[in-house]
Design a protein around this motif. Structure first.
Motif, PDB file in Angstrom:
ATOM      1  N   PHE A 124      27.641  -9.214 -16.841  1.00 23.75           N
ATOM      2  CA  PHE A 124      27.608  -9.168 -15.614  1.00 23.75           C
ATOM      3  C   PHE A 124      29.208  -9.306 -15.172  1.00 23.75           C
ATOM      4  O   PHE A 124      29.601  -8.781 -14.188  1.00 23.75           O
ATOM      5  CB  PHE A 124      26.757 -10.250 -14.855  1.00 23.75           C
ATOM      6  CG  PHE A 124      25.206 -10.027 -15.061  1.00 23.75           C
ATOM      7  CD1 PHE A 124      24.823  -8.922 -14.168  1.00 23.75           C
ATOM      8  CD2 PHE A 124      24.701 -10.810 -15.767  1.00 23.75           C
ATOM      9  CE1 PHE A 124      23.202  -8.831 -14.139  1.00 23.75           C
ATOM     10  CE2 PHE A 124      23.243 -10.567 -16.312  1.00 23.75           C
ATOM     11  CZ  PHE A 124      22.608  -9.691 -15.112  1.00 23.75           C
ATOM     12  N   ILE A 125      29.883 -10.478 -15.728  1.00 25.73           N
ATOM     13  CA  ILE A 125      31.265 -10.666 -15.284  1.00 25.73           C
ATOM     14  C   ILE A 125      32.163  -9.521 -15.737  1.00 25.73           C
ATOM     15  O   ILE A 125      32.993  -9.221 -14.856  1.00 25.73           O
ATOM     16  CB  ILE A 125      31.690 -12.125 -15.810  1.00 25.73           C
ATOM     17  CG1 ILE A 125      30.811 -13.254 -15.337  1.00 25.73           C
ATOM     18  CG2 ILE A 125      33.396 -12.112 -15.936  1.00 25.73           C
ATOM     19  CD1 ILE A 125      30.885 -14.828 -15.973  1.00 25.73           C
ATOM     20  N   LEU A 126      31.984  -8.985 -16.634  1.00 26.61           N
ATOM     21  CA  LEU A 126      32.621  -7.968 -17.417  1.00 26.61           C
ATOM     22  C   LEU A 126      32.578  -6.642 -16.341  1.00 26.61           C
ATOM     23  O   LEU A 126      33.493  -5.749 -16.010  1.00 26.61           O
ATOM     24  CB  LEU A 126      32.730  -7.519 -18.904  1.00 26.61           C
ATOM     25  CG  LEU A 126      33.249  -8.461 -19.603  1.00 26.61           C
ATOM     26  CD1 LEU A 126      32.729  -8.144 -21.137  1.00 26.61           C
ATOM     27  CD2 LEU A 126      34.548  -8.512 -19.566  1.00 26.61           C
ATOM     28  N   ASN A 143      34.833  -3.069 -12.393  1.00 26.71           N
ATOM     29  CA  ASN A 143      34.685  -2.523 -11.046  1.00 26.71           C
ATOM     30  C   ASN A 143      35.768  -2.784 -10.096  1.00 26.71           C
ATOM     31  O   ASN A 143      35.781  -2.141  -9.095  1.00 26.71           O
ATOM     32  CB  ASN A 143      33.317  -2.605 -10.261  1.00 26.71           C
ATOM     33  CG  ASN A 143      32.113  -2.155 -11.090  1.00 26.71           C
ATOM     34  OD1 ASN A 143      32.471  -1.223 -11.925  1.00 26.71           O
ATOM     35  ND2 ASN A 143      31.062  -2.690 -10.941  1.00 26.71           N
ATOM     36  N   SER A 144      36.395  -3.887 -10.377  1.00 26.58           N
ATOM     37  CA  SER A 144      37.277  -4.253  -9.357  1.00 26.58           C
ATOM     38  C   SER A 144      38.595  -3.170  -9.337  1.00 26.58           C
ATOM     39  O   SER A 144      39.073  -2.939  -8.143  1.00 26.58           O
ATOM     40  CB  SER A 144      38.230  -5.635  -9.946  1.00 26.58           C
ATOM     41  OG  SER A 144      37.323  -6.638  -9.823  1.00 26.58           O
ATOM     42  N   GLY A 145      38.956  -2.500 -10.243  1.00 28.99           N
ATOM     43  CA  GLY A 145      39.843  -1.335 -10.224  1.00 28.99           C
ATOM     44  C   GLY A 145      41.180  -1.835 -10.222  1.00 28.99           C
ATOM     45  O   GLY A 145      41.354  -3.023  -9.708  1.00 28.99           O
ATOM     46  N   LYS A 146      42.002  -1.105 -10.296  1.00 30.36           N
ATOM     47  CA  LYS A 146      43.553  -1.259 -10.390  1.00 30.36           C
ATOM     48  C   LYS A 146      44.016  -1.419  -9.112  1.00 30.36           C
ATOM     49  O   LYS A 146      44.849  -2.441  -9.053  1.00 30.36           O
ATOM     50  CB  LYS A 146      44.333  -0.035 -10.709  1.00 30.36           C
ATOM     51  CG  LYS A 146      44.065   0.466 -12.351  1.00 30.36           C
ATOM     52  CD  LYS A 146      44.999   1.479 -12.823  1.00 30.36           C
ATOM     53  CE  LYS A 146      44.646   1.741 -14.233  1.00 30.36           C
ATOM     54  NZ  LYS A 146      45.547   2.964 -14.866  1.00 30.36           N
ATOM     55  N   GLY A 147      43.639  -1.331  -8.183  1.00 29.78           N
ATOM     56  CA  GLY A 147      44.078  -1.579  -6.853  1.00 29.78           C
ATOM     57  C   GLY A 147      43.936  -2.827  -6.323  1.00 29.78           C
ATOM     58  O   GLY A 147      44.518  -3.435  -5.713  1.00 29.78           O
ATOM     59  N   LEU A 182      41.313  -6.785 -17.120  1.00 31.44           N
ATOM     60  CA  LEU A 182      41.661  -6.301 -18.085  1.00 31.44           C
ATOM     61  C   LEU A 182      42.959  -5.702 -18.903  1.00 31.44           C
ATOM     62  O   LEU A 182      43.427  -5.312 -19.727  1.00 31.44           O
ATOM     63  CB  LEU A 182      40.455  -5.282 -18.774  1.00 31.44           C
ATOM     64  CG  LEU A 182      39.139  -5.907 -18.311  1.00 31.44           C
ATOM     65  CD1 LEU A 182      38.027  -4.803 -18.769  1.00 31.44           C
ATOM     66  CD2 LEU A 182      38.811  -7.143 -19.068  1.00 31.44           C
ATOM     67  N   THR A 183      43.680  -5.241 -17.588  1.00 32.52           N
ATOM     68  CA  THR A 183      44.729  -4.204 -18.051  1.00 32.52           C
ATOM     69  C   THR A 183      45.822  -4.923 -18.670  1.00 32.52           C
ATOM     70  O   THR A 183      46.400  -4.350 -19.816  1.00 32.52           O
ATOM     71  CB  THR A 183      45.312  -3.547 -16.619  1.00 32.52           C
ATOM     72  OG1 THR A 183      44.373  -2.957 -15.685  1.00 32.52           O
ATOM     73  CG2 THR A 183      46.792  -2.916 -16.658  1.00 32.52           C
ATOM     74  N   ASN A 184      46.190  -6.125 -18.441  1.00 32.20           N
ATOM     75  CA  ASN A 184      47.558  -6.634 -18.996  1.00 32.20           C
ATOM     76  C   ASN A 184      47.203  -7.569 -20.175  1.00 32.20           C
ATOM     77  O   ASN A 184      48.197  -7.680 -20.888  1.00 32.20           O
ATOM     78  CB  ASN A 184      48.199  -7.530 -17.884  1.00 32.20           C
ATOM     79  CG  ASN A 184      48.729  -7.053 -16.784  1.00 32.20           C
ATOM     80  OD1 ASN A 184      49.295  -5.884 -16.793  1.00 32.20           O
ATOM     81  ND2 ASN A 184      48.642  -7.561 -15.580  1.00 32.20           N
TER      82      ASN A 184
END
Length: 676
Positions: free
Chosen positions: A417-419, A424-428, A433-435
């Motif tokens: 659920f958390i992942l 879904n949060s997206g880059k904006g 997860l990006t960094n």
């Protein structure tokens, strides 16, 4: 050859002046493109495995050292007016050109759960300036109830806080006086003989050119061997310095005689008797010491060298990132502040490769990484980590509506659920997860901050950490790499030390071959090394006794000093061999003449170098101070041994040597060929 060169220089004076003038203007024009570099020194070569891993890490996760921190310690930071000032400062810095982002307690981001769209949204804290004390109290409770930021942006125990500012990542004058001095001394010596300025200039160029050429080649070798270390920093320094030395030789050889050809002849130089001065008397006593007390010189050299080796044994091989700054430097004060309140600011990065796609998202893997993070954070030298795990812990807290009791890794069921919310949060909205995870979710990044503990302590810690990490994340399943600019600095210190011996060895070989080619004697080649090597041993011993560590700013001293000290040896041996070959004088007299005559130029050159490098001790930068001090001492000690040990050894080597007899008439003519 040299006679033709002398004639060409004096016949083409205007042309040569124009050439060097145009060359100077050309170089000065291009000097406008010179820029200061603000990147870390590239000590390690590009092919070094540690540097390759560091660049691979940066390619995957980005730069590790592009953050500047600004700290403050005050119990009143959460008072409304002060807090609003902190907000304004954060906003003002954010607006500056080249600033990518600013994070502080005046501009925090809170994860909140959007159950409708099943994602996390990022809300600023505070959203605007604080208007009341009650609002301020509420914000303070909220901030201090966020474990994610504790130890990173604020320290509740010491009332310290910091602002993290992310940027958008878009010595040689004294050396060059040697040929000048030799030319001037020879010019004045010739004028005393006959008073003919044109002849004096011609003879000066002809006789001094080869001696100064060989001397400058040895100095250039001392710098040039640094090119073969493979380190970009040393390659640039060594090659530029070596070229500078040789180009200066050419300029001096051409311009000094040309300039003096236009000046009137010095008064009182022709056919005037020489009145002994203090230096002459000192050299006379030195000559007597060499002639009568050679054994004393050998014994003292042995004892001094033996004591120096004891000092060498005590040398501390250690380098700090900022240890060359003066003790009262504000930078050091600031660094101590961050070390005290946030365990330092130097980056240590760890990459954990699971060797399979999406492998990093396994709960068992995350728990193992978490165990490793807690193990490393237990060392007082390291801060708490920031990683995918800390992000997931914060997401878990946000998933349970900000309850700090849920600041922990999610369970296997919660994880999905958390992942999903995080993805879904997206880059904006700041995809978590990006960094800290690569695009294949195979490799994770774990970041620590650490104190400036020195390369010696860091090497010991890294050696200790390796088996402990392997016991948690077995090498069969995980590839764990420790990197970051702090490790690059530490490995750079070790690299320089290793290549110090290689570069000195190469310099010794090249200079020895040069002497063998010049003097065609293996005995001279080996004997002439001692007056150059013993001063280096003494300098290294002094470093041990006075607790001057081997580090990047002191390691370079030895190759440079060896090349410069070899100049004096060349001057002595060239003059000695001239008289020994061209006259029937005894070896004793030849040694005596060389000490008393060439010793003058050698002493003047050594004094110029001594004060030229000695002026560095007036610097406030520790590395420059030590460089100047040790080089000055080494070159002065080299002078002493070149005027005592070297002639004593030559006296021993050649005293019983059979020499070819030269007819008296030829020997008398040869007198004019000897440099005085």
């Amino acid at each position: 050859m040299w006679a033709k060169l002398s004639k060409a220089i004096l016949q083409n004076r205007i042309l040569l002046i124009l050439f060097f003038l145009i060359a100077t203007i050309f170089m000065a024009y291009h000097a406008k493109n010179l820029k200061l570099s603000y990147s870390g020194a590239k000590i390690l070569p590009l092919t070094d495995s540690v540097f390759i891993k560091y660049n691979a890490f940066k390619k995957t996760f980005g730069e590790d050292g592009s953050v500047m921190v600004l700290g403050v310690q005050s119990a009143d930071i959460y008072k409304k007016d002060n807090y609003n000032k902190w907000i304004k400062l954060t906003d003002d810095i954010q607006k500056l050109k080249g600033i990518k982002g600013v994070l502080s307690i005046g501009k925090l981001f809170e994860l909140q759960k959007d159950t409708v769209n099943q994602k996390f949204v990022v809300s600023p804290i505070p959203s605007e300036f604080v208007k009341s004390d009650s609002e301020m109290d509420s914000i303070k409770r909220k901030i201090q109830g966020m474990p994610f930021y504790n130890g990173l942006l604020f320290n509740k125990e010491s009332n310290a806080t910091l602002m993290a500012i992310t940027f958008d990542p878009k010595i040689l004058n004294s050396v060059n006086r040697n040929p000048i001095l030799m030319l001037l001394n020879k010019y004045h010596s010739e004028l005393k003989k006959h008073g003919d300025k044109q002849k004096a200039l011609s003879v000066t160029i002809e006789r001094i050119a080869v001696t100064t050429l060989i001397a400058n080649v040895t100095a250039a070798i001392g710098f040039g061997v640094l090119y073969f270390t493979g380190s970009e920093l040393l390659m640039q320094f060594g090659s530029v310095a070596a070229l500078n030395v040789m180009f200066t030789w050419l300029m001096c050889l051409c311009l000094i005689p040309i300039i003096f050809s236009y000046l009137p002849m010095p008064k009182g130089k022709a056919n005037t008797p020489h009145v002994p001065n203090f230096l002459d008397k000192l050299l006379e006593k030195t000559d007597l010491l060499v002639q009568n007390k050679s054994m004393l010189i050998y014994v003292l050299t042995f004892i001094i060298s033996l004591v120096s080796f004891i000092g060498i044994y005590k040398i501390n091989i250690n380098g700090y990132v900022v240890d060359d700054l003066p003790k009262n430097s504000q930078i050091l004060t600031d660094l101590k502040f961050f070390e005290k309140n946030f365990e330092g600011i130097l980056p240590l990065e760890i990459s954990v490769d699971t060797k399979k796609k999406n492998g990093i998202l396994s709960i068992s893997t995350l728990n193992k990484i978490d165990k490793m993070e807690r193990m490393i954070a237990s060392y007082p030298e390291f801060s708490r980590s920031i990683s995918l795990n800390t992000g997931l812990k914060y997401a878990s807290q946000a998933f349970y509506n900000g309850d700090s009791a849920f600041y922990r890794l999610p369970t296997d069921i919660e994880k999905n659920f958390i992942l999903a919310y995080a993805a879904n949060s997206g880059k904006g909205n700041g995809n978590m997860l990006t960094n800290f995870v690569d695009k294949d979710k195979q490799t994770a990044r774990v970041s620590f901050q650490m104190a400036d503990i020195g390369s010696k302590r860091l090497d010991a810690i890294l050696l200790e950490l390796k088996p402990r990490i392997d016991s948690i994340l077995t090498p069969k399943r995980f590839d764990v790499q420790l990197t970051g600019s702090s490790i690059i600095f530490s490995k750079g210190t070790d690299y320089l030390l290793k290549h110090l011996f290689e570069s000195i060895g190469l310099a010794i070989i090249l200079i020895s071959l040069l002497r063998l080619a010049q003097f065609k004697s293996l005995g001279i080649m080996f004997i002439s090394l001692l007056p150059n090597i013993v001063p280096l041993v003494i300098t290294a011993g002094l470093m041990g006794f006075f607790n001057i560590p081997l580090k990047p700013s002191t390691i370079l001293i030895f190759t440079i000093a060896f090349g410069l000290a070899s100049d004096q040896t060349i001057y002595f041996l060239t003059r000695y061999q001239q008289e020994l070959t061209l006259t029937n004088y005894s070896v004793t007299k030849v040694v005596s003449d060389t000490i008393r005559e060439t010793g003058v130029s050698m002493t003047h050159i050594a004094l110029i170098l001594f004060f030229g490098f000695g002026i560095f001790t007036a610097s406030t930068f520790g590395g420059t101070v030590v460089l100047g001090l040790l080089l000055s001492i080494t070159l002065f000690v080299a002078l002493v041994f070149n005027l005592t040990l070297l002639p004593a050894l030559m006296l021993w080597l050649d005293k019983k040597k059979t020499r070819k007899f030269i007819p008296a008439e030829e020997a008398a003519k040869n007198e004019d060929l000897i440099d005085h």
